[in-house]
Design an enzyme around this catalytic site. Structure first.
Site, PDB file in Angstrom:
ATOM      1  CD  GLN A 135      29.605  48.343  35.200  1.00  0.00           C
ATOM      2  OE1 GLN A 135      30.345  48.726  34.308  1.00  0.00           O
ATOM      3  NE2 GLN A 135      29.892  47.286  35.937  1.00  0.00           N
ATOM      4  CB  SER A 138      31.050  49.187  42.527  1.00  0.00           C
ATOM      5  OG  SER A 138      31.753  48.321  41.674  1.00  0.00           O
ATOM      6  CD  GLU A 253      30.676  46.108  26.630  1.00  0.00           C
ATOM      7  OE1 GLU A 253      31.228  47.153  26.987  1.00  0.00           O
ATOM      8  OE2 GLU A 253      30.210  45.943  25.497  1.00  0.00           O
ATOM      9  CG  ASN A 384      46.050  43.781  40.324  1.00  0.00           C
ATOM     10  OD1 ASN A 384      45.091  43.924  39.558  1.00  0.00           O
ATOM     11  ND2 ASN A 384      47.236  44.295  40.072  1.00  0.00           N
ATOM     12  CD  GLU A 385      45.345  43.017  46.341  1.00  0.00           C
ATOM     13  OE1 GLU A 385      46.366  43.679  46.603  1.00  0.00           O
ATOM     14  OE2 GLU A 385      44.412  43.477  45.664  1.00  0.00           O
TER      15      GLU A 385
END
Length: 403
Positions: A135, A138, A253, A384-385
């Site tokens: 993938q 990013s 997915e 997580n933010e």
């Protein structure tokens, strides 16, 4: 023996499915050393073993059941989501990795948006693992803000010229193809100018550099793209519609919600065992009130996570998934996982700092490695933010965070 894993569609047959699955895992499990998290093979021999194992999972029907029948699946909705839960749970319990690479993700993109030629070319080789995919989403400045990517793809006749950099690309050093997102139109809203590509990783101009992590292994990679000439027929979907391609394939997915619960349950059981073996003030740590209270708090946090996972499976069966399901599951798992790993290192005392190649390391150095990798879970798949923002804005309807 090839086993069709999805002959048991009703909930009443899940135990039969579990028994069948355990037999398959015992017979076909890969001969690789288990390492916590999503990890790359350590060498070519391990890679080939994981390639074989991944192909076996598709051949048996445990993965790819939701693909169209003409491409090897069952058609329709595929497997009962409860079976997906059992599958991920049993694999986690047995410390067995899932399929290597991003072939499942790319496969869903090609099924939904690819041309017939792309389907014929790629889908059979994804299932047999003749091709391994990575993938390539990013970037150094576009992780949680994926739409802010800077990698460019400029049309030049029958080709696109791609320039830029990707990072955190798991297994790219072993992959044959990349599922690439690149910006093709810089003059529109961020999400509107992105295109998805099937990128042949053997093309000139591609430089894949493994990153050495604090775990001591190289699971992620940087991928540098310098004027890579990509055929125009490698576009998945249509030009400038890559954001829809990516989000659709990510939604298709199936998340291994059972794996997270199984990992946490296993970790808690191992912590209790460790507490029985370690000493605090001359007696087993399991008799120390502070240790017992900490373990009890972990158990009280794990119980609702397990119930939420089961509820998520039931909603998925009914087609009633909610925006908050994925973020809250990811948040609750990653934070409890970190706290438990951290406590495991503390409970082992000074020996908890020993690496897994030290014969004196408690539990073969498991807790140190768990802790070193645990922080990655709080970042991967969206920090997580960002998950908290999604919960507040999309699930609870709170005002958007000021830009």
């Amino acid at each position: 023996m090839s086993i069709n894993a999805h002959e048991h569609g009703s909930s009443g047959s899940l135990e039969s499915f579990r028994t069948e699955l355990r037999e398959f895992l015992a017979t076909n499990a890969p001969a690789v050393t288990f390492r916590v998290g999503v990890r790359s093979p350590e060498d070519e021999k391990e890679f080939e073993e994981l390639r074989r194992w991944s192909a076996a999972l598709y051949e048996a029907g445990y993965y790819g059941a939701d693909w169209p029948a003409e491409w090897g699946g069952k058609g329709g909705p595929g497997a009962d989501p409860a079976e997906d839960f059992v599958l991920s749970e049993e694999m986690a319990r047995a410390n067995i990795p899932g399929p290597i690479g991003a072939g499942g993700l790319a496969g869903h993109a090609i099924i939904a948006f690819g041309t017939e030629e792309q389907k014929r070319r790629f889908l059979p080789r994804i299932r047999t693992y003749e091709d391994v995919w990575a993938q390539l989403f990013s970037e150094p400045d576009a992780g949680s803000d994926l739409a802010g990517m800077k990698t460019r793809a400029v049309r030049d006749g029958a080709e696109f010229v791609v320039t830029g950099q990707k990072v955190w690309s798991t297994n790219a050093q072993f992959a044959d193809w990349g599922y690439l997102l690149a910006r093709t139109n810089p003059d529109v809203a961020k999400q509107a100018g992105i295109t998805a590509f099937a990128l042949d990783l053997s093309l000139p101009g591609i430089d894949i550099r493994p990153l050495r992590e604090m775990t001591g292994t190289s699971d992620f990679n940087e991928v540098f793209l310098a004027d890579v000439r990509v055929p125009a027929d490698s576009v998945i979907g249509t030009v400038d519609d890559g954001w829809r391609v990516a989000t659709t394939s990510l939604a298709e997915e199936r998340a291994g919600v059972g794996a997270g619960v199984a990992r946490l349950t296993q970790s808690l059981e191992s912590l209790i065992d460790l507490a029985r073996r370690m000493q605090v003030d001359g007696r087993p740590a399991s008799q120390d009130p502070r240790v017992r209270q900490t373990l009890a708090r972990f158990a009280s946090r794990l119980r609702p996570i397990s119930l939420m996972a089961q509820a998520t499976v039931e909603r998925r069966r009914r087609g009633e998934m909610r925006p908050l399901d994925a973020p809250i599951g990811k948040l609750s798992f990653s934070e409890l996982n970190y706290d438990m790993a951290n406590f495991g290192v503390q409970l082992a005392g000074a020996a908890g700092t020993l690496a897994n190649d030290d014969p004196d390391a408690p539990d073969a150095g498991r807790w140190q490695e768990e802790l070193l990798y645990a922080r990655a879970y709080t970042i991967a798949g969206g920090a997580n933010e960002i998950m908290r923002n999604m919960l507040g804005e999309r699930a609870l309807g709170l005002p958007r965070e000021p830009k």
